[in-house]
Design a protein around this motif. Structure first.
Motif, PDB file in Angstrom:
ATOM      1  N   GLU A  86       0.810  -1.219   0.000  1.00  0.00           N
ATOM      2  CA  GLU A  86       0.000   0.000   0.000  1.00  0.00           C
ATOM      3  C   GLU A  86       0.842   1.267   0.000  1.00  0.00           C
ATOM      4  O   GLU A  86       0.466   2.266  -0.630  1.00  0.00           O
ATOM      5  N   ASN A  87       1.981   1.243   0.694  1.00  0.00           N
ATOM      6  CA  ASN A  87       2.759   2.469   0.888  1.00  0.00           C
ATOM      7  C   ASN A  87       4.028   2.541   0.053  1.00  0.00           C
ATOM      8  O   ASN A  87       4.781   3.506   0.183  1.00  0.00           O
ATOM      9  N   LEU A  88       4.269   1.553  -0.797  1.00  0.00           N
ATOM     10  CA  LEU A  88       5.499   1.561  -1.588  1.00  0.00           C
ATOM     11  C   LEU A  88       5.572   2.777  -2.501  1.00  0.00           C
ATOM     12  O   LEU A  88       6.639   3.387  -2.659  1.00  0.00           O
ATOM     13  N   ALA A  89       4.443   3.145  -3.090  1.00  0.00           N
ATOM     14  CA  ALA A  89       4.425   4.314  -3.972  1.00  0.00           C
ATOM     15  C   ALA A  89       4.760   5.590  -3.200  1.00  0.00           C
ATOM     16  O   ALA A  89       5.501   6.459  -3.693  1.00  0.00           O
ATOM     17  N   LYS A  90       4.241   5.729  -1.966  1.00  0.00           N
ATOM     18  CA  LYS A  90       4.528   6.914  -1.161  1.00  0.00           C
ATOM     19  C   LYS A  90       5.989   6.949  -0.737  1.00  0.00           C
ATOM     20  O   LYS A  90       6.614   8.018  -0.741  1.00  0.00           O
ATOM     21  N   PHE A  91       6.540   5.792  -0.365  1.00  0.00           N
ATOM     22  CA  PHE A  91       7.948   5.752   0.009  1.00  0.00           C
ATOM     23  C   PHE A  91       8.836   6.165  -1.164  1.00  0.00           C
ATOM     24  O   PHE A  91       9.833   6.873  -0.990  1.00  0.00           O
ATOM     25  N   THR A  92       8.442   5.721  -2.359  1.00  0.00           N
ATOM     26  CA  THR A  92       9.214   6.096  -3.553  1.00  0.00           C
ATOM     27  C   THR A  92       9.038   7.570  -3.874  1.00  0.00           C
ATOM     28  O   THR A  92      10.002   8.260  -4.247  1.00  0.00           O
ATOM     29  N   GLN A  93       7.832   8.087  -3.724  1.00  0.00           N
ATOM     30  CA  GLN A  93       7.552   9.485  -4.043  1.00  0.00           C
ATOM     31  C   GLN A  93       8.336  10.441  -3.143  1.00  0.00           C
ATOM     32  O   GLN A  93       8.869  11.449  -3.615  1.00  0.00           O
ATOM     33  N   TYR A  94       8.414  10.115  -1.851  1.00  0.00           N
ATOM     34  CA  TYR A  94       9.105  10.999  -0.906  1.00  0.00           C
ATOM     35  C   TYR A  94      10.556  10.588  -0.674  1.00  0.00           C
ATOM     36  O   TYR A  94      11.210  11.128   0.223  1.00  0.00           O
ATOM     37  N   HIS A  95      11.073   9.611  -1.455  1.00  0.00           N
ATOM     38  CA  HIS A  95      12.477   9.195  -1.428  1.00  0.00           C
ATOM     39  C   HIS A  95      12.897   8.744  -0.017  1.00  0.00           C
ATOM     40  O   HIS A  95      13.906   9.202   0.529  1.00  0.00           O
ATOM     41  N   ALA A  96      12.104   7.872   0.559  1.00  0.00           N
ATOM     42  CA  ALA A  96      12.433   7.354   1.887  1.00  0.00           C
ATOM     43  C   ALA A  96      13.598   6.381   1.782  1.00  0.00           C
ATOM     44  O   ALA A  96      13.559   5.444   0.974  1.00  0.00           O
ATOM     45  N   PRO A  97      14.652   6.547   2.577  1.00  0.00           N
ATOM     46  CA  PRO A  97      15.784   5.605   2.528  1.00  0.00           C
ATOM     47  C   PRO A  97      15.388   4.246   3.092  1.00  0.00           C
ATOM     48  O   PRO A  97      14.539   4.137   3.982  1.00  0.00           O
ATOM     49  N   LEU A  98      16.028   3.204   2.565  1.00  0.00           N
ATOM     50  CA  LEU A  98      15.707   1.842   2.970  1.00  0.00           C
ATOM     51  C   LEU A  98      15.983   1.625   4.454  1.00  0.00           C
ATOM     52  O   LEU A  98      15.208   0.949   5.156  1.00  0.00           O
ATOM     53  N   LYS A  99      17.062   2.206   4.973  1.00  0.00           N
ATOM     54  CA  LYS A  99      17.400   2.043   6.390  1.00  0.00           C
ATOM     55  C   LYS A  99      16.298   2.620   7.280  1.00  0.00           C
ATOM     56  O   LYS A  99      15.920   2.027   8.289  1.00  0.00           O
ATOM     57  N   ALA A 100      15.761   3.790   6.894  1.00  0.00           N
ATOM     58  CA  ALA A 100      14.685   4.406   7.676  1.00  0.00           C
ATOM     59  C   ALA A 100      13.405   3.590   7.581  1.00  0.00           C
ATOM     60  O   ALA A 100      12.663   3.461   8.567  1.00  0.00           O
ATOM     61  N   ILE A 101      13.134   3.017   6.419  1.00  0.00           N
ATOM     62  CA  ILE A 101      11.928   2.194   6.257  1.00  0.00           C
ATOM     63  C   ILE A 101      11.980   0.975   7.164  1.00  0.00           C
ATOM     64  O   ILE A 101      10.988   0.628   7.828  1.00  0.00           O
ATOM     65  N   VAL A 102      13.148   0.333   7.224  1.00  0.00           N
ATOM     66  CA  VAL A 102      13.274  -0.909   7.991  1.00  0.00           C
ATOM     67  C   VAL A 102      13.352  -0.626   9.489  1.00  0.00           C
ATOM     68  O   VAL A 102      12.602  -1.208  10.290  1.00  0.00           O
ATOM     69  N   PHE A 103      14.259   0.279   9.895  1.00  0.00           N
ATOM     70  CA  PHE A 103      14.552   0.451  11.318  1.00  0.00           C
ATOM     71  C   PHE A 103      13.700   1.526  11.991  1.00  0.00           C
ATOM     72  O   PHE A 103      13.450   1.432  13.191  1.00  0.00           O
ATOM     73  N   ASP A 104      13.275   2.549  11.260  1.00  0.00           N
ATOM     74  CA  ASP A 104      12.463   3.601  11.872  1.00  0.00           C
ATOM     75  C   ASP A 104      10.967   3.306  11.779  1.00  0.00           C
ATOM     76  O   ASP A 104      10.219   3.627  12.703  1.00  0.00           O
ATOM     77  N   TYR A 105      10.544   2.689  10.667  1.00  0.00           N
ATOM     78  CA  TYR A 105       9.114   2.473  10.468  1.00  0.00           C
ATOM     79  C   TYR A 105       8.686   1.065  10.886  1.00  0.00           C
ATOM     80  O   TYR A 105       7.935   0.887  11.853  1.00  0.00           O
ATOM     81  N   TYR A 106       9.197   0.054  10.176  1.00  0.00           N
ATOM     82  CA  TYR A 106       8.706  -1.304  10.432  1.00  0.00           C
ATOM     83  C   TYR A 106       9.230  -1.887  11.747  1.00  0.00           C
ATOM     84  O   TYR A 106       8.560  -2.736  12.354  1.00  0.00           O
ATOM     85  N   ALA A 107      10.387  -1.465  12.216  1.00  0.00           N
ATOM     86  CA  ALA A 107      10.875  -1.934  13.514  1.00  0.00           C
ATOM     87  C   ALA A 107       9.996  -1.442  14.654  1.00  0.00           C
ATOM     88  O   ALA A 107       9.956  -2.058  15.733  1.00  0.00           O
ATOM     89  N   ASN A 108       9.277  -0.338  14.435  1.00  0.00           N
ATOM     90  CA  ASN A 108       8.328   0.163  15.431  1.00  0.00           C
ATOM     91  C   ASN A 108       6.890  -0.142  15.045  1.00  0.00           C
ATOM     92  O   ASN A 108       6.000  -0.094  15.912  1.00  0.00           O
ATOM     93  N   PHE A 109       6.640  -0.442  13.792  1.00  0.00           N
ATOM     94  CA  PHE A 109       5.306  -0.840  13.327  1.00  0.00           C
ATOM     95  C   PHE A 109       4.905  -2.193  13.931  1.00  0.00           C
ATOM     96  O   PHE A 109       3.769  -2.367  14.387  1.00  0.00           O
ATOM     97  N   VAL A 110       5.848  -3.123  13.960  1.00  0.00           N
ATOM     98  CA  VAL A 110       5.551  -4.477  14.436  1.00  0.00           C
ATOM     99  C   VAL A 110       5.157  -4.493  15.911  1.00  0.00           C
ATOM    100  O   VAL A 110       4.092  -5.009  16.270  1.00  0.00           O
ATOM    101  N   PRO A 111       5.968  -3.937  16.842  1.00  0.00           N
ATOM    102  CA  PRO A 111       5.539  -3.998  18.251  1.00  0.00           C
ATOM    103  C   PRO A 111       4.282  -3.192  18.546  1.00  0.00           C
ATOM    104  O   PRO A 111       3.485  -3.578  19.414  1.00  0.00           O
ATOM    105  N   TYR A 112       4.062  -2.089  17.815  1.00  0.00           N
ATOM    106  CA  TYR A 112       2.872  -1.269  18.068  1.00  0.00           C
ATOM    107  C   TYR A 112       1.601  -2.044  17.756  1.00  0.00           C
ATOM    108  O   TYR A 112       0.689  -2.130  18.589  1.00  0.00           O
ATOM    109  N   TYR A 113       1.527  -2.639  16.571  1.00  0.00           N
ATOM    110  CA  TYR A 113       0.308  -3.351  16.187  1.00  0.00           C
ATOM    111  C   TYR A 113       0.204  -4.713  16.874  1.00  0.00           C
ATOM    112  O   TYR A 113      -0.909  -5.191  17.121  1.00  0.00           O
TER     113      TYR A 113
END
Length: 413
Positions: A86-113
């Protein structure tokens, strides 16, 4: 030389005899205390966990916790796949770095949900492994061996205690720190909707002290058009103005502000004293979090911070505090949801039935989703209608506790 050696041997021998004498006296004293120690041990025997947790209990607890962790990994993995899609297009549009996607977003997405839907995972785990035990006639064998239905609930409750403590600790102290990182990532690379400015902010920062900021920019922690009025007995005694105020982010203590182009008017009866300057360090009892509110901000506070923030805002007479109170009480109420849904799940799935557990599994999942939906509805209702936050947070638990009690009473029959 030989005489000196003999003397040393005699000295060591006398010292060793003294040690043996003291040891024998100590053993005699301990023998006297032995009956008292044994009596105290018998009285404190209820503290021994082996008295309550037997081999069957360990078997059920391992099944419970293992299925619970497996259901979390399975469902969260599927959620990550859908979220990436769902969010791949947004990550590409705003040039999100892979490190931030993995460690800043999904590393905190998993324990939250995982923590948010922990009651659902508990219920799914109970339904699946209990229905498997019933299908293999293991529960029938336990009941036939003289284990009562109430006794069979004990390992389930022990597992719920462990899950509830971990869930509460993570939700109250650990996950809020990760939510700050996750929400900052979402505001930069995903939604771009985080509020960074505030207009015409007025709040009470002390007893009879009113602050006003015409425009505040949270990105730079800077406010424009500042005014601070002090009142005594409903009379204005001091009026301070400044073109700019800057929050001191490197100060060792809180509430430090720097005022630029300031002017203070002190009113003493008919006299007026005016002082002014270019720059002034001052202490004002407000922080940037008091000036700008963003969606989900209450999720970034730990429970002690929430409690302090609620107390501070209530003393200021602020009305924008209901969502914080709901969040505070919801964290406590969520920790008891495991006990309620476990009782319902065990009561529905403990009997061996012809045709499988399809209908009862559907009923149980419907009840668990209804519980989560009722939590959301009650929280929204409290925020928008002014209902009591504690009652809104605990209402789903009260309703489903009655359902759990009914299911528990009907299950042995």
């Amino acid at each position: 030389m030989r005489t000196g050696t003999i003397r040393r041997y005699h000295t060591l021998l006398r010292a060793w005899k003294r040690i043996l004498t003291l040891a024998s006296l100590l053993m005699a004293r301990l023998d006297r205390l032995k009956p008292y120690v044994e009596k105290a041990g018998r009285k404190l025997g209820w503290l021994n966990p082996r008295r309550y947790i037997t081999l069957i209990d360990w078997y059920i607890i391992k099944k419970f916790i293992g299925t619970y962790i497996y259901s979390i990994l399975l469902i969260i993995s599927i959620s990550i796949v859908f979220d990436v899609n769902e969010n791949l297009a947004k990550f590409t549009q705003y040039h999100a770095p892979l490190k931030a996607i993995v460690f800043d977003y999904y590393a905190n997405f998993v324990p939250y949900y995982a923590n948010l839907f922990s009651p659902l995972f508990v219920f799914i785990a109970v339904i699946f492994f209990t229905s498997k035990l019933a299908g293999n006639s293991e529960i029938i064998a336990m009941l036939a061996a003289g284990v009562s239905f109430k006794r069979l609930m004990r390992p389930y409750m022990f597992s719920c205690v462990l899950i509830s403590l971990v869930t509460f600790y993570l939700g109250a102290y650990v996950i809020p720190h990760g939510n700050v990182i996750r929400q900052n990532f979402e505001s930069m690379y995903k939604s771009k909707r985080k509020s960074l400015v505030a207009e015409n902010v007025q709040l009470q920062v002390g007893n009879g002290v009113i602050a006003y900021i015409q425009h505040y920019d949270n990105a730079y922690k800077r406010g424009y058009g500042f005014c601070l009025d002090k009142f005594e007995n409903k009379k204005l005694i001091s009026h301070m103005t400044a073109t700019e105020i800057q929050y001191d982010t490197i100060s060792d203590t809180k509430y430090h502000w720097k005022a630029s182009n300031w002017k203070v008017r002190q009113l003493k009866g008919l006299r007026e004293i005016i002082t002014s300057g270019v720059m002034k360090d001052t202490v004002i009892m407000m922080e940037p979090t008091d000036l700008v509110y963003s969606k989900g901000q209450q999720e970034t506070f730990t429970s002690p911070q929430l409690r302090d923030y609620i107390s501070k805002q209530i003393s200021r007479g602020s009305v924008n505090v209901v969502q914080y109170e709901v969040e505070y009480h919801k964290r406590i109420a969520m920790s008891f949801a495991s006990f309620i849904l476990t009782t319902i799940g065990f009561s529905l799935s403990s009997r061996k039935r012809k045709g499988g557990m399809g209908m009862y599994l559907g009923i149980g999942l419907a009840l668990s989703f209804t519980y989560i939906m009722l939590q959301t509805i009650s929280s929204t209702f409290a925020i928008n209608s002014g209902a009591h936050p504690m009652l809104a947070a605990w209402m789903p638990n009260i309703i489903f506790a009655l359902i759990a009690f009914y299911c528990y009473r009907k299950a042995p029959n």
